[in-house]
Design a protein around this motif. Structure first.
Motif, mmCIF file in Angstrom:
data_model
loop_
_atom_site.group_PDB
_atom_site.id
_atom_site.type_symbol
_atom_site.label_atom_id
_atom_site.label_comp_id
_atom_site.label_asym_id
_atom_site.label_seq_id
_atom_site.Cartn_x
_atom_site.Cartn_y
_atom_site.Cartn_z
ATOM 1 N N VAL A 31 0.835 -1.202 0.000
ATOM 2 C CA VAL A 31 0.000 0.000 0.000
ATOM 3 C C VAL A 31 0.871 1.254 0.000
ATOM 4 N N SER A 32 1.929 1.239 0.814
ATOM 5 C CA SER A 32 2.816 2.404 0.912
ATOM 6 C C SER A 32 3.552 2.650 -0.399
ATOM 7 N N LEU A 33 4.087 1.587 -0.987
ATOM 8 C CA LEU A 33 4.750 1.739 -2.281
ATOM 9 C C LEU A 33 3.763 2.210 -3.345
ATOM 10 N N GLY A 34 2.543 1.666 -3.301
ATOM 11 C CA GLY A 34 1.531 2.065 -4.282
ATOM 12 C C GLY A 34 1.206 3.539 -4.190
ATOM 13 N N LEU A 35 1.071 4.071 -2.976
ATOM 14 C CA LEU A 35 0.781 5.499 -2.822
ATOM 15 C C LEU A 35 1.972 6.347 -3.247
ATOM 16 N N GLY A 36 3.186 5.852 -2.997
ATOM 17 C CA GLY A 36 4.363 6.564 -3.489
ATOM 18 C C GLY A 36 4.399 6.601 -5.011
ATOM 19 N N ILE A 37 4.012 5.485 -5.626
ATOM 20 C CA ILE A 37 3.951 5.429 -7.094
ATOM 21 C C ILE A 37 2.927 6.420 -7.618
ATOM 22 N N VAL A 38 1.743 6.470 -6.989
ATOM 23 C CA VAL A 38 0.698 7.409 -7.408
ATOM 24 C C VAL A 38 1.195 8.853 -7.299
ATOM 25 N N ALA A 39 1.873 9.171 -6.201
ATOM 26 C CA ALA A 39 2.401 10.531 -6.031
ATOM 27 C C ALA A 39 3.387 10.870 -7.143
ATOM 28 N N GLY A 40 4.260 9.914 -7.476
ATOM 29 C CA GLY A 40 5.236 10.158 -8.533
ATOM 30 C C GLY A 40 4.598 10.287 -9.905
ATOM 31 N N ILE A 41 3.621 9.436 -10.190
ATOM 32 C CA ILE A 41 2.935 9.488 -11.483
ATOM 33 C C ILE A 41 2.201 10.815 -11.646
ATOM 34 N N LEU A 42 1.580 11.296 -10.572
ATOM 35 C CA LEU A 42 0.882 12.582 -10.651
ATOM 36 C C LEU A 42 1.863 13.724 -10.937
ATOM 37 N N LEU A 43 3.042 13.670 -10.337
ATOM 38 C CA LEU A 43 4.046 14.694 -10.632
ATOM 39 C C LEU A 43 4.506 14.616 -12.080
ATOM 40 N N LEU A 44 4.735 13.390 -12.555
ATOM 41 C CA LEU A 44 5.195 13.219 -13.936
ATOM 42 C C LEU A 44 4.145 13.660 -14.953
ATOM 43 N N SER A 45 2.875 13.507 -14.606
ATOM 44 C CA SER A 45 1.785 13.834 -15.541
ATOM 45 C C SER A 45 1.225 15.225 -15.317
ATOM 46 N N ASP A 46 1.881 16.014 -14.482
ATOM 47 C CA ASP A 46 1.408 17.365 -14.167
ATOM 48 C C ASP A 46 -0.009 17.333 -13.613
ATOM 49 N N PHE A 47 -0.303 16.293 -12.804
ATOM 50 C CA PHE A 47 -1.578 16.135 -12.111
ATOM 51 C C PHE A 47 -2.772 16.003 -13.052
ATOM 52 N N SER A 48 -2.523 15.485 -14.239
ATOM 53 C CA SER A 48 -3.604 15.187 -15.181
ATOM 54 C C SER A 48 -4.028 13.737 -14.984
ATOM 55 N N PRO A 49 -5.287 13.471 -14.556
ATOM 56 C CA PRO A 49 -5.708 12.086 -14.284
ATOM 57 C C PRO A 49 -5.561 11.159 -15.480
ATOM 58 N N LEU A 50 -5.948 11.627 -16.669
ATOM 59 C CA LEU A 50 -5.862 10.773 -17.846
ATOM 60 C C LEU A 50 -4.410 10.464 -18.198
ATOM 61 N N ASP A 51 -3.578 11.492 -18.181
ATOM 62 C CA ASP A 51 -2.157 11.279 -18.463
ATOM 63 C C ASP A 51 -1.520 10.387 -17.408
ATOM 64 N N ALA A 52 -1.971 10.543 -16.161
ATOM 65 C CA ALA A 52 -1.422 9.720 -15.080
ATOM 66 C C ALA A 52 -1.741 8.246 -15.301
ATOM 67 N N CYS A 53 -2.976 7.950 -15.708
ATOM 68 C CA CYS A 53 -3.360 6.556 -15.975
ATOM 69 C C CYS A 53 -2.546 5.980 -17.130
ATOM 70 N N GLN A 54 -2.354 6.795 -18.164
ATOM 71 C CA GLN A 54 -1.570 6.327 -19.308
ATOM 72 C C GLN A 54 -0.122 6.060 -18.912
ATOM 73 N N LEU A 55 0.466 6.994 -18.170
ATOM 74 C CA LEU A 55 1.848 6.820 -17.729
ATOM 75 C C LEU A 55 2.005 5.598 -16.840
ATOM 76 N N LEU A 56 1.042 5.405 -15.933
ATOM 77 C CA LEU A 56 1.114 4.256 -15.036
ATOM 78 C C LEU A 56 1.044 2.955 -15.825
ATOM 79 N N GLY A 57 0.146 2.914 -16.829
ATOM 80 C CA GLY A 57 0.061 1.726 -17.669
ATOM 81 C C GLY A 57 1.368 1.454 -18.392
ATOM 82 N N GLU A 58 1.998 2.515 -18.888
ATOM 83 C CA GLU A 58 3.271 2.356 -19.595
ATOM 84 C C GLU A 58 4.350 1.833 -18.657
#
Length: 521
Positions: A31-58
């Motif tokens: 759970v902790s690693l997952g939330l850290g991943i979400v925080a990082g993905i949001l930063l990488l995607s400039d807090f865009s939910p759609l871009d974040a989902c795409q980046l996470l999938g990649e």
């Protein structure tokens, strides 16, 4: 705000801080690693939910398929874990592990001897840290269980011999990698009068953390220096609770398997021996092929520098599994039990696979955010050169702690340390390089997102956060000892003065721990 405005900034620290703090507070690693991943993905995607989902999938796909081809390193390491789980389960079900414990009972007199044997094996198996943690854990666990050594203590024994031994051994995957980095650094600064291996040898006595981590481990075993969380785990182990059963069964356990009564000691050592010899042979062979392809002459150090560690571990484990199957079938184990043990062994590694996949994901995100480079940038300023070795030790430790990788920290921090030394006081180059090596291992030891720490937990069949929390006090004490040594070395410009003062500090620390733990000789 674009993603680049987050890169190499203080916000790049957010994903590892979230993951590490939550893991320690909640003790729920995934759970902790997952939330850290979400925080990082949001930063990488400039807090865009759609871009974040795409980046996470990649990023998830990249774990197994990258640049149009299978991600061979990840797949080989995952395959190695599964195969080793199968080997361990088959050895256990065959009765070989129990036979080894019975055989050792007449030779290993007590709990201390069982720990000393584990420490010895950890120092002997120095080829690779992954290999060390998992293989030595498989050999030692039946014995340490017999003498009621907690799994947390076993994980500490594995982790504190794996990286510290590998980082000072030139004939290892770590040593070869470091020598290659040093070679590039020396060449970039026009230093050609000293061989790369000779420089590595000179760095060994300056690597205070590795030396004193091993010395501390020996004292913990000899004098029973169990403090804090480790003391509690050892007390529970004496009552038969080798791990915290309230958290479920840890990765690598095969507690539900029945055991054959006809097991032999050879059933443990032959498969492990085949595994070790095959892995080392594959490492040397793959390195030799790479040298030949590059038109370079063969050398053992060069082979380890060019070797394919992941493939060597996997194919070595494949041969080890083949030898194990041949032995258990020759022993007469029922095919139904062979199948059950193999499946159970593979399943026992699933929690470790999940944690490792999550750790790799967050490590990749941290790399894209430039967390390590941001940490390295903090080394700037006009500090007196006498403080630079101590500063580099601290920054390397923080970088490895935040990124979960020693090797990545080496790659980032060693060139910076060399540049700072050449720009201020060239005589401090080797001490500063050594302090980076020491700091990276320290940070890696403390980090819950370190793959080496995860695999040490797996090798010991210990809950991951229990290992992190029980090892932490010892790592911090050794880090303080090292920091004192680097400060003295920087002020006096004498390696032996720094080592001498660090040694005195070490003795005082051991005496304090003896008093704290209430240990008796």
């Amino acid at each position: 705000m674009t993603v680049m405005s987050y890169a190499e900034s203080v916000l790049s620290l957010l994903p590892p801080v979230v993951a590490i703090v939550l893991a320690i507070l909640t003790r729920r690693v995934l759970v902790s690693l997952g939330l850290g991943i979400v925080a990082g993905i949001l930063l990488l995607s400039d807090f865009s939910p759609l871009d974040a989902c795409q980046l996470l999938g990649e990023r998830v796909v990249a774990l197994v398929w990258s640049d149009g081809a299978p991600n061979s390193w990840n797949l080989y390491i995952l395959g190695f874990l599964v195969l080793l789980g199968m080997i361990t389960a088959l050895i256990s079900a065959s009765g070989a592990a129990r036979a080894f414990a019975d055989w050792a009972r007449g030779r290993i007199r007590n709990k201390r001897d069982a720990q000393l044997l584990t420490l010895f094996l950890g120092c002997v198996v120095f080829i690779d840290d992954y290999f060390n943690s998992l293989v030595v854990g498989s050999i030692a666990r039946p014995l340490t269980d017999r003498y009621y050594v907690s799994r947390a203590k076993l994980a500490y024994l594995l982790d504190s011999t794996a990286a510290p031994v590998c980082v000072i051994s030139p004939v290892s995957s770590w040593g070869a990698y470091i020598i290659a980095l040093i070679g590039g650094i020396l060449a970039s600064h026009g230093v050609s009068d000293t061989g790369h291996l000779a420089v590595f040898i000179q760095l060994i006595p300056m690597n205070f953390y590795a030396i004193f981590a091993l010395a501390m481990l020996l004292c913990v075993v000899l004098f029973g220096l169990d403090v804090g969380a480790m003391r509690r785990h050892e007390q529970f182990a004496q009552r038969g609770n080798l791990y915290d059963e309230t958290k479920g069964v840890p990765p690598g356990s095969n507690v539900e398997l029945p055991e054959e009564g006809s097991g032999k000691v050879a059933g443990l050592f032959v498969p492990i021996g085949v595994l070790v010899l095959a892995t080392v042979s594959f490492m040397i062979g793959s390195g030799a092929m790479a040298l030949a392809d590059a038109g370079l002459p063969f050398s053992l150090i060069g082979a380890f520098e060019k070797t394919d560690v992941g493939a060597s571990l996997f194919f070595g484990a494949l041969l080890g599994l083949s030898a194990t199957l041949a032995l258990v079938l020759w022993q007469g184990m029922a095919p139904r039990l062979v199948k059950r043990a193999s499946v159970q062994g593979a399943r026992s590694m699933v929690p470790a696979l999940y944690i490792l996949l999550f750790a790799w994901t967050i490590a990749g995100i941290i790399g894209e955010l430039g967390t390590g480079k941001y940490m390295a940038s903090l080394a700037g300023g006009n500090l007196p050169f006498a403080l630079l070795p101590a500063l580099m030790f601290v920054l390397a430790g923080l970088t490895a702690f935040a990124t979960g990788t020693s090797w990545g920290t080496f790659g980032i921090m060693l060139p910076i340390a060399a540049d700072m030394a050449m720009g201020s006081h060239s005589a401090m180059m080797l001490p500063m390089l050594a302090s980076v090596l020491a700091g990276a291992v320290f940070g890696d030891h403390c980090s819950p997102i370190s793959d080496t720490t995860i695999l040490s937990s797996t090798g010991a069949s210990c809950h991951h956060i229990d290992h992190v929390l029980t090892q932490l006090p010892y790592a911090l004490i050794v880090a303080f000892i090292s920091l004192v040594g680097y400060t003295v070395m920087g002020v006096t410009e004498s390696v032996w003065a720094g080592f001498g003062v660090a040694s005195l500090t070490f003795v005082l620390a051991v005496l304090w721990l003896k008093h704290k733990s209430g240990a008796r000789d």
